[in-house]
Structures are given as C-alpha cells and as structure tokens.
Write an enzyme that holds these catalytic residues in place. Structure first.
Site, short mmCIF file in Angstrom:
data_model
loop_
_atom_site.label_atom_id
_atom_site.label_comp_id
_atom_site.label_asym_id
_atom_site.label_seq_id
_atom_site.Cartn_x
_atom_site.Cartn_y
_atom_site.Cartn_z
N ASP A 82 37.50 42.67 34.90
CA ASP A 82 38.74 42.60 34.27
C ASP A 82 38.80 43.06 32.72
O ASP A 82 38.76 42.36 31.90
CB ASP A 82 39.50 41.27 34.35
CG ASP A 82 38.43 39.98 33.85
OD1 ASP A 82 37.32 40.48 33.68
OD2 ASP A 82 38.81 38.99 33.95
N THR A 92 50.43 28.43 40.04
CA THR A 92 51.80 27.98 39.95
C THR A 92 52.70 28.14 41.42
O THR A 92 53.34 27.27 41.64
CB THR A 92 52.40 28.26 38.74
OG1 THR A 92 51.72 27.98 37.61
CG2 THR A 92 53.87 27.96 38.57
N LYS A 144 37.76 32.45 31.05
CA LYS A 144 37.63 34.00 30.74
C LYS A 144 37.34 34.30 29.31
O LYS A 144 36.60 35.33 29.04
CB LYS A 144 39.13 34.72 31.20
CG LYS A 144 39.33 35.13 32.47
CD LYS A 144 40.44 36.16 32.79
CE LYS A 144 40.82 36.04 34.23
NZ LYS A 144 41.86 37.08 34.48
N THR A 147 40.92 32.31 42.00
CA THR A 147 39.82 31.42 42.00
C THR A 147 39.91 29.86 41.71
O THR A 147 38.98 29.10 41.57
CB THR A 147 38.93 31.99 40.90
OG1 THR A 147 39.44 32.07 39.62
CG2 THR A 147 38.49 33.31 41.23
N SER A 166 51.62 33.67 39.90
CA SER A 166 50.76 33.88 40.87
C SER A 166 50.18 32.86 41.67
O SER A 166 50.32 31.76 41.27
CB SER A 166 49.48 34.73 39.87
OG SER A 166 48.94 33.65 39.32
N ARG A 167 49.75 33.50 42.90
CA ARG A 167 49.03 32.14 43.82
C ARG A 167 47.46 32.20 43.21
O ARG A 167 47.15 33.11 42.11
CB ARG A 167 48.91 32.75 44.93
CG ARG A 167 50.32 32.88 45.67
CD ARG A 167 50.53 33.14 47.20
NE ARG A 167 51.63 33.33 47.81
CZ ARG A 167 52.31 32.20 48.03
NH1 ARG A 167 51.96 30.91 48.08
NH2 ARG A 167 53.40 32.32 48.80
N GLY A 180 44.02 29.99 33.17
CA GLY A 180 43.83 28.68 32.88
C GLY A 180 43.36 28.16 34.33
O GLY A 180 43.24 28.61 35.24
#
Lengths: 510, 510
Positions: free
Chosen positions: B267, B214, B299, B209, B205-206, B180
């Site tokens: 990925d 969050t 993505k 990109t 996660s931090r 997102g």
C-alpha cells in the site's frame, strides 16, 4: 475424509474446464471465497481426496458460472491433480509463498542473498508466483538493480533450475550477441570454430523484435528443435550444432521471466546478464565471446554503458569458470544486406560458399578469430587470418554441411533456398547521397512484409552508406508470401524514410 | 469485408467460452500468433464484422484447444463485442497503450504530470492494462513514491473516473479510519453527526484483514448495498447513511488498483492517500476527520510517520476543497471488547442505547466532536461534551433508528441481534497481570472462528489491561456458527498467547 489441518477446510466438487492458462487457476463462488477467507488472486490449497494429489492454485471468483461448493479448475490444475468431474477436493486458504516477502525486500532496496534469489527462481519455475508477483519482482530489479553478487546468484539459480549439457570434449566455446539487428554471423562462426577443432553447442533464439532470429534462419536449412541428448551427440561428433534454445529447457525460469519482461519491454541489466550467462553455463561453455552492439538504435546506447556492462559479464564469467571477452561492435550499420529468416540464411550460405565476402563475413571472422585467440587455439593477433583461411579454404562450408545433415537437412546450399513468390523494389524518389540507413525501420518493413512468420518474407538492401544515387534507383527489394502484407510493407516503406538521403544539389540558382 | 488498416488483418472465427476472467483475454493458436506477430500477453484488436463492435484484448496462446483461424473469447470479450459462435472477426496486432510508457517513466524515477496520471487511471479503469502492467505501476509507485502534486493528480483522476454524489444540503461531513482494528465508531458517529443537523453520506468497506468491516457490521442492522440515488435521497432526508462503498462505483479504478495491491500486501502511501481522498471527494465531503491509529501492530508504526502522512492528507484536502483534520489515535489497545460483524454491531447499538459507555463510546464522541468543531458546528473545546450530550440524550439512537429504517431495517436494537449457536470461553492457565492484549492475534482467532463470512462469529474480550487474574479466569469467549471453525479457533487461541500475562509471583522461594 477431512483430515486435520490448521485451517478451515471445505469439501468441494471439481469442475474441470477445457482451458489451459499456463498458470494454476481455480474458480469458486464469492460465497465460498468468503467462507475460505480468500480474495481473487489469493492462493488456495487443493487436495484431491481420490488420489491425495495436491496443488496450490490462484483464486478467481465467479458469481454466475458455478454453484456453492463447486470449484472450476483450469486444465493445468485438473491435469496436475488428476481431477475428474465431481471428484471431491479438500480446499483451504494457504499463505503467500515466502518469496513474496523477498520480493518486497528487493522493493525496499535491500540486497538479496544467494539463498533468497534461489527461492524466488524456484517459485517462478514451479508456477508458485502469479504474474503480479513476477512483475513486481522484475520492476523492483529494474529500479533497484542487482549487485554483482546478486547477478552471480541469479545466474546460478537459473542454471540449477534447468537441464545441463554434459559434453565430454574440450574446449567448449560459445558466442552471444546482445540485441543485434540483422546478419546471421552465428551460422558462419559455428562451422569455422568446429572446423578449427573446437566444440560449440550453440543454442539460439527466435525473433522477438527483429526480422529473424538465428533459430528462424537455421530452420530454413535444418531442424532446430533438438533434444539435450541430440545436441550433446552432434557436438561431440561434429564439433558444432545450431539449435533453438527454447526447445531444450536449459533455464525454464528464465523463459518465464522473459515472458513477463516482454509486454513491459523491460530488461533489467542484471537480469539480462544472468539470463545470458546461465544459458552459457548450462551448455558447459569454457570460453565465451560476447558481441555487444552499441548505438542509439540498439539496446546499449553509449560506449560508457557498454563498457560497464562488459565488465559485469566478465566478472560473472569468472565466478562461473567461463573465460569471457566482450567485443563492442557498431550497432548502427546493417550487417550484410538481408532481413528475414530465409534471406539471412541464404546470405550466410553464400559467405560459406565463398561467393560473397561482405561486412557479415568480416564480422563473423573477427568474432570467430577473437574466440580462437581467447581459447588459446590461435596466437594473439592471428585469429582473424586463421578464421578467414578456414572460411576461404572451404573447410567451414564442409563442416556446415555435416552440421546441417546431422540436424536433418532441409537445404544444403544457397541454391536450395527458394525465394518468395512476391517481390517489389522500392525506388528513390529523388537524387541524393545515402547519409543514413535506419535498420530499425528496415526491420519494421520486413516484419510488415511477413517476417519472421513467413520464412521467405523480408527485404534485401540494395544501396550502401555514402552511395550517390539518382531518382528511380532501387533502394531495397521487399519479399513477401502474402499480397496484403506486401502492400502494407510498401505503404510503410513509402512513408517511413528508412533510407535517408542528402540532396546533392540543394538549390538551383538561375 | 476486410477494410483498410495499416496492420495485417486476419479474419478469424469466434469461439466464445463460458468463462469470465474479469479481464479481456482472447486465445489463438501459436501459428496465428506468429502470423499476427504477437506473443502471449501482447494486445490484439478485434472487430466483429457482423456488428462492427471492437475491443482490445490480451493474447493467450494454445497449442491444443483451437484450430488455425479460430479465436477463443472469454465471456467478458464475447459479451463486449456481442460475439456469437463462428462470427467472423477481424484480428490485428495493436500497440501497447501509451500508459505502459508512462509506467516506465515512473520506474525511472521521473515525476508524472496530471495528464499522464489520468491516462494511467483511465487505462486501468477500462481494462486496457494487464495485471503485469498494473503490478509494475504499483511497484514503481511503492519504490519511488508520489510527490504531493502526483498524489493530488491521482486523487482527481480517481474521482473523475467514477460516480459522484450530488447532495443538495450542507455542511457535508465525513470520517475515515486508516487500518483500524476493531470497534465500529462509525455506527455511533454517523447518527450523532446527523442528529447535530449535519449531513454524512458514509461509505464504508467490508473486512479485508480484520474481523469485520463497518459495512459487514451495518449489514446485520440494515441493507448496505445502496445505489447512488438512494444514498443521496436518504442523506438529504435523514442526514446520514452507512453504506457499503463497493456497491456504488465511486472510484472503480481504485477498486482495481486495490485488487492488485492486495496479493502483494502493498500500500504505497501516496496511493492510500489518493484512494481515501478520492472517495471523500466523490461524496462531496466539505469537512473530514481522519482517524489514524499509530503503533507497531497497525499500518502506521511510528508517530513521526503518522505526522508526515497527516500533513499530506491535509494538503491534498486543501487542493480538493476538503477541510481535513487528522487525529492520531492509539493503535495498540482494542477499541471496545468485541470482534466480529454482529458482535461489533451489537456493541455499537448498546452504546447508542445508553447501556454501555466504554472506550468505543468515548472514541466515537471524540471523533464526532472534533468533526463538529472542524465544521464550525461546535465551539472549540466543546465538541466532545456536545456529542456526548447528543448520545446520552437518546437523540443519536433515535436518528440511528431512522437511518436503519430508511436502509431497510433488519434489526432495530441490540436485543434484536441474536448471538451465535456455539460459544466457548478460553481460560487463563496461570495467575498473573494482563500486560498486553495482542489485537492482531485476537483478530486471527475471530477470523478462524468464521469472521467475517459468518456474521455471528467472532470473540468477546473479557479482561482488560493491567487486570489481575487467577488461573481459570475467562480471557475471552469465542463465538462460532460452525464446529470445525470453533475447534480451529480454540486450537489457535491455546497456542497463540493473544493475552500476555506477567506472573505476579515470579518465583516461590522456600
């Protein structure tokens, strides 16, 4: 001091480290990495404000070694920008080089243009790609393969990137073996070709997985670390030289690619062809014989694969102006009886001295004969006889002595080559007939005995295929310079069955 | 001291270095490398004779730093075997781990078994694979893909490898967004789910990109580095938690794989699915909603690809006992108007406080509603109304304050969140109608302004799609803590056209 960039610039204090990494690595704190917006393995640009020298480095991150606004520099980086302790550096995030996108293009199965391949090779040569990038490239190449055009482009890029010999004589001949196992045909072939009035500036490799490389064996006879200028001068004067390719940067990008291929045991066919042909183009070869051993134990397992690979070599040769011929040879049987740098050098000298004419001598003459025929220096069908005559007349030995002297002689004859301190014969434990000689296993025993690090270590094979032997017959003799290594080699020899026997008497019925 | 090994062992003097490499590297001279029969990037085994501790390390080679029989140890290695300067180490060549062969199997396009995938993951987790190996694996995975069975096996291997939450409550719900762009729906959804009587131990996660992750936003409100034990206790007591996944090693091998994927911007789909599902399995999720934004800037570019990926998520979920539903969402429009850690936290708090009900609020309620329906806690078709009621009644805000307090409160309301020192509005240079808001470009501007390193940096969008504006209308406001960064962000904003306008009057004809 901070000039106008389009990215955030942080002034940091240089902390040079006394460590070489063979790549450009800079270490910063996690906090500074966040400030700069970079992660480990990303790239940062560094400008030394004292002398304006700049570099792109790979980020590593520490939580303990440095303080904020300090940047640890591996010696490679510090040297490149002449950084002294506490020099002020401008540091900023920089983008991936374009070649990373090109690597992804190759991953997607698309074909790369000549220009794109050149970009990748240049970035590898200039250390702009990380090991991660290079590994991804080689893996993609291995999986998706090269087209003929890509192979040619890769070859040209590797050549452009390095030094070139410019020998002012003709014809220039060359020979290459793909993954041969033992037997130093090169040491016999080069003086034959030179004695025939041709020119052969032969660069050879050291051992990677075998008991010895040609450069390791030649080093027992003479110096093999010659400069480009020395190779040129000796070839022009004497006709031939046998030198270590690693000492002259004929294709430095190729050396870096091979360094990545090695731990993965990867050798994508297109890359192998480009690697070989680039080195031949760099020395200015006009005629080339490739010895391609075929068999389950060597690189190329089947005749069909070998034929397909041979066609590609010949096609790439055409594009580079190198007339190429590929000879498929038996990759199963040992070539000569010796394994190890000095032992293989000695066997080659014995052949040149006319004291031995064995499978190694025969193969050397066949390869040399094919090469003379290819270059138009022997009539079709007469090459082998021509080269055998050069060998047996002593002309090749005379030429070899000139070459050895020009390269700084260490030994001029087989008698000058002293054998190892420790020797032990391994005996057959049963009666039987030799049905298979496993060359790979013999090489492992020779390596365990100390080859190629110990020049005199190795082994001498004492039996041949189909020979009938008795219990107690010596199978081979292990040579070593170090007791621990000799014992390990004997242990391996005893459990490993390098010589397979079929019992003559299967069962006694009474 | 030298015990019996089946390989040559050299006794060497330890020379610990004050450098962490996050991998096990040992440096020896070229001469010792030859003695041991190893090349750079090969592996050697080290045994500290003083304490018998042992390790496998990667070889680097020096010509200058050390003498023969000395071995430089990166701090990671020295710590692992408790090596002090001049400790005597037994050093020997060791073979490649089996997983290198398995990586080559994947390169050849063959399918890996569950056991083989587990072997690779274990070796990655234990640092037995080099970056070159891991890069080759990820590249092969990217090119050849995973079967469903391989994806399930990878997921299980990642789970087995890490810590697991064992929450003694039910039902355990979870939510995940794939790539997102902005909008902290999680901060609104978690207290709604907890207020509905369910349990949601949310690890986030931090930013990598984006302008904020969050975890970055939640960190403005509370501590996000919680232990497994804290996550368990708070979830069991309050129903929800919002924590940084990186602080708890739920899937350490996954973290290492992501570290390699990042510089290549790779990925592989199967790896992404395994990575997400492993983290959900580790927290014990029973019901899972996946928010999968679709659009050319995110993505997953097309609806077809998103549907195929969604099916795989659901299938893998079945194998793990996680009931999974995937919602395809609009990946083009911004979600809410804020970009940056603090600004996104503030917007989420304003929604919880009932002061704003915007696109972010709506999306949060939709996702939460779908999750309650999936878990059987709301009747089909009533989820959205149920969650909107929980939000608007103030129950979600009350729950959020409990969560914040349990995590060590830093700010309990939107009013507690102070804005950045420096702000500047960017104005439209023409009249027109907003035809496109380029979220990627807005993120780049926010990042240039200092997000996510500077918590308060970012931007607030001031216009919406289809809005008619005049020359001089403010398009967005940039927030920054650092003047250099603010100026760079303004420069970027001016040249980058993040807001595309269609001129209302195309041409004046007079």
């Amino acid at each position: 001091m901070v000039k106008k960039y389009n990215r955030f610039v942080q002034l940091m204090k240089a902390k040079p480290l006394d460590i070489y990494a063979k790549k450009f690595v800079a270490i910063i704190t996690e906090i500074d990495a966040k400030q700069l917006g970079v992660f480990p393995l990303d790239r940062i640009g560094l400008v030394n404000t004292r002398n304006k020298k700049c570099i792109t480095a790979i980020v590593d991150v520490t939580t303990t070694m440095f303080k904020e606004n300090e940047i640890g520099l591996f010696k490679d980086v510090a040297d490149f920008i002449g950084a002294k302790p506490n020099d002020k550096l401008e540091v900023m995030a920089v983008s991936q080089p374009d070649s990373v996108k090109l690597i992804k293009k190759k991953m997607r199965g698309e074909t790369l243009t000549e220009q794109e391949i050149k970009q990748i090779v240049d970035d590898i040569a200039q250390n702009k790609l990380t090991e991660i990038d290079a590994s991804a490239f080689i893996t993609a190449t291995y999986i998706n393969g090269y087209s003929l055009e890509e192979t040619v482009a890769m070859t040209k890029a590797l050549v452009d990137d390095g030094n070139k010999l410019k020998i002012k004589k003709s014809p220039i001949l060359d020979k290459h073996s793909i993954g041969g196992l033992n037997g130093r045909a090169t040491i016999i072939l080069v003086p034959i070709i030179a004695a025939a009035g041709c020119y052969i500036p032969k660069t050879s490799s050291r051992s990677i997985t075998s008991a010895a490389g040609t450069a390791d064996s030649m080093e027992c006879l003479a110096n093999v670390s010659l400069s480009v200028e020395q190779i040129k001068r000796i070839t022009e004067k004497i006709g031939g030289v046998i030198t270590w390719g690693g000492a002259v940067e004929l294709a430095p990008a190729d050396d870096k690619i091979i360094k990545i291929e090695h731990p993965l045991s990867l050798d994508p066919e297109g890359q192998v062809i480009a690697s070989v042909m680039a080195k031949k183009a760099s020395v200015g070869a006009e005629y080339l014989i490739i010895d391609l051993p075929v068999g389950p134990e060597v690189k190329v397992a089947t005749k069909e694969k070998a034929e397909a690979m041979a066609k590609k070599f010949i096609e790439v040769g055409k594009h580079l102006g190198i007339k190429t011929e590929v000879l498929l040879t038996d990759g199963e049987e040992p070539c000569g009886n010796n394994f190890g740098a000095m032992l293989e050098a000695k066997e080659a000298m014995l052949v040149l001295e006319g004291k031995v004419f064995n499978s190694l001598a025969q193969k050397s003459c066949e390869l040399a004969g094919a090469l003379l025929e290819l270059a138009g220096k022997a009539k079709k069908g007469t090459g082998y006889e021509t080269t055998k005559e050069i060998l047996q007349s002593g002309k090749a030995l005379k030429k070899m002595k000139e070459i050895i002297k020009a390269q700084g002689a260490r030994a001029l004859s087989s008698a000058d080559l002293k054998e190892a301190k420790l020797k032990q014969k391994v005996l057959s434990e049963t009666d039987g007939e030799v049905t298979k000689i496993n060359v790979r296993k013999l090489i492992m025993i020779a390596r365990t005995a100390g080859a190629p690090a110990d020049q005199k270590a190795g082994l001498v094979l004492l039996v041949e295929h189909n020979q009938k032997i008795r219990k107690g017959t010596p199978l081979f003799e292990i040579h070593a310079e170090n007791k621990q290594k000799l014992e390990l080699a004997i242990d391996l020899a005893k459990k490993d069955g390098a010589i397979e026997l079929q019992k003559i008497i299967i069962e006694k019925i009474v």
